[in-house]
Design an enzyme around this catalytic site. Structure first.
Site, short mmCIF file in Angstrom:
data_model
loop_
_atom_site.label_atom_id
_atom_site.label_comp_id
_atom_site.label_asym_id
_atom_site.label_seq_id
_atom_site.Cartn_x
_atom_site.Cartn_y
_atom_site.Cartn_z
N SER A 24 3.92 5.20 3.30
CA SER A 24 2.03 5.40 3.14
C SER A 24 1.51 6.39 4.00
O SER A 24 2.58 6.95 5.37
CB SER A 24 1.80 3.51 3.13
OG SER A 24 1.36 2.96 2.14
N SER A 71 -4.43 3.72 -3.13
CA SER A 71 -4.01 2.68 -2.12
C SER A 71 -3.02 2.64 -1.11
O SER A 71 -3.22 2.23 0.51
CB SER A 71 -3.10 1.33 -2.76
OG SER A 71 -2.16 1.50 -3.32
N THR A 73 -2.68 5.62 0.69
CA THR A 73 -2.89 6.56 2.16
C THR A 73 -4.20 6.19 2.65
O THR A 73 -4.55 6.60 3.11
CB THR A 73 -3.30 7.87 1.24
OG1 THR A 73 -4.29 7.97 0.11
CG2 THR A 73 -1.71 8.16 0.37
N CYS A 109 1.01 -4.31 5.79
CA CYS A 109 1.31 -3.07 5.27
C CYS A 109 2.66 -3.08 5.63
O CYS A 109 2.76 -2.99 6.99
CB CYS A 109 1.31 -1.54 4.96
SG CYS A 109 1.29 -0.36 4.48
N SER A 313 -0.45 -2.46 -7.01
CA SER A 313 -1.04 -2.30 -5.37
C SER A 313 -2.94 -1.81 -5.34
O SER A 313 -3.25 -0.70 -5.72
CB SER A 313 -1.04 -1.58 -4.21
OG SER A 313 -1.51 -1.52 -3.15
N MET A 322 5.65 -0.53 -2.14
CA MET A 322 5.15 -1.36 -0.87
C MET A 322 6.08 -2.21 -0.13
O MET A 322 7.14 -2.27 -0.39
CB MET A 322 3.49 -2.77 -1.23
CG MET A 322 2.79 -1.78 -1.92
SD MET A 322 3.44 -1.70 -3.85
CE MET A 322 3.32 -3.75 -4.01
#
Length: 403
Positions: A24, A71, A73, A109, A313, A322
């Protein structure tokens, strides 16, 4: 006489750092650098993050902001010196919707968790006396969204965070330095100690009108997650993003399942709330090992993994996995009888390597049975992180009128 020109507030200039963490990336802020009205939860804070990322964007591209239309970024982080004893930094995560005007604060996250320790050092939030000349510094992070502790082991070279290295992470093109993470007590535990499985069962029946009755493992660990069997959905577990994300009917079914699962987990009081809580719970489907070709073209053989997992996500199949869902996978795999554990072959295990759309990932968990209830003391995995850009982000001054 010409018309009086319309006047607009000048842009705000806010210090920020843009980082990749795991698979991410997001915009990181120091709490003290935000405008006064945004230093506490509320509409001004949300308005700044939405505008910084370029949301809401009906085109779904986030062209007018730092988001990259996925999702993975569209994320923001706020860091501050920790107010909690025994911790170094407070970490607050916001999942910024792409086409809707809201920020979801309901979960963590796990991927960006890898960037928190390095960024805290970069931002001067860690006492320099703590930083060795060479070696590793342990940063204790208070994850404010879910009230949990994360321990990050950050490599240091010549007094600076080591960002480059040889650690490879499927889903990230280039190697970097390894950041080992420990997610302590990752399961949400209630007074009866059983809320890791909020229904009290390792496997439930989830009845979804228009979809059917599905076996499901509902778990609160890392992030609330609904695990399903791929076969029950008509999938193999080898699917890549295009197989799911181009199928509007499939995405609608997944959202219906997610909403009913959230209701059964006690996360929402009525189905309508699910639309306003997109970040949690996550939904994933599992399958026994099988060979497939990852999105990079890399061949994954069945012997390379213990099971296959695909997760969604923010309404889309994730390009990799994730981090918080990986914690849920590791935790569920460690508990005999869950759908995740059964897909991996059953029995007791302290770690699994699972296949995802971009490749494979190993995650460990320490589980034990105490008074008839499963408890997990920690989940472990490695990620990497790197600063991509530092400086100031600009957002129109009208965000201050959001109060």
């Amino acid at each position: 006489m010409g018309a009086i020109p319309e006047t607009f507030l000048p842009q705000l200039r806010i210090p920020a750092t843009y980082l990749r963490g795991g698979t991410s990336k997001g915009v990181f802020f120091r709490l003290q650098d935000l405008p006064e009205a945004a230093r506490h939860p509320g509409p001004v804070r949300d308005a700044i993050l939405l505008r910084a990322l370029g949301s809401p964007d009906p085109y779904g591209k986030q062209i007018d902001g730092m988001g990259n239309a996925s999702s993975s970024t569209s994320k923001a982080v706020i860091l501050a010196p920790s107010k909690r004893e025994g911790h170094d930094v407070d970490y607050l995560f916001g999942q910024v919707a792409i086409d809707q005007p809201f920020v979801d604060w309901s979960g963590n996250c796990g991927n960006l968790s890898a960037a928190v320790g390095p960024c805290a050092i970069h931002m001067g939030l860690i006492d320099p006396a703590r930083i060795p000349r060479n070696g590793t510094v342990t940063i204790r992070i208070w994850q404010a969204n879910i009230a949990k502790t994360i321990v990050a082991h950050v490599p240091i070279t010549q007094g600076q965070v080591q960002e480059t290295g040889s650690f490879e992470l499927d889903g990230v093109t280039f190697p970097a330095a390894e950041v080992a993470l420990e997610f302590l007590d990752p399961a949400d535990e209630g007074d009866d100690g059983g809320a890791m499985f909020p229904t009290g069962h390792l496997v439930d029946r989830l009845d979804v009108p228009g979809v059917g009755s599905l076996a499901a493992t509902l778990i609160n660990a890392g992030i609330p997650t609904i695990f399903l069997n791929a076969q029950d959905l008509g999938y193999t577990g080898c699917e890549l993003q295009d197989a799911i994300n181009t199928d509007d009917e499939a995405l609608a079914r997944f959202e219906a399942i997610r909403a009913h699962g959230a209701l059964q987990m006690g996360l929402i009081k009525d189905l309508a709330e699910a639309a306003r809580r997109q970040h949690t719970p996550k939904i994933a489907f599992v399958a026994p090992p099988a060979a497939y070709t990852a999105s990079s073209g890399k061949r994954i053989e069945s012997g390379d993994v213990d099971l296959l997992v695909r997760a969604l996500s923010m309404g889309k199949l994730h390009h990799a996995m994730m981090g918080t869902a990986a914690v849920a996978i590791g935790t569920a795999a460690a508990v005999p009888g869950t759908l995740v554990n059964l897909a991996a072959g059953g029995g007791e295990r302290s770690a699994v390597r699972f296949g995802h759309p971009s490749g494979t990932l190993r995650v460990g968990a320490e589980a034990r049975l105490v008074n008839g209830q499963w408890q997990v003391t920690k989940a472990l995995m490695s990620r990497s992180a790197r600063i991509l850009m530092e400086g100031w982000i600009r957002v129109p001054g009208e965000v201050l009128n959001a109060a």
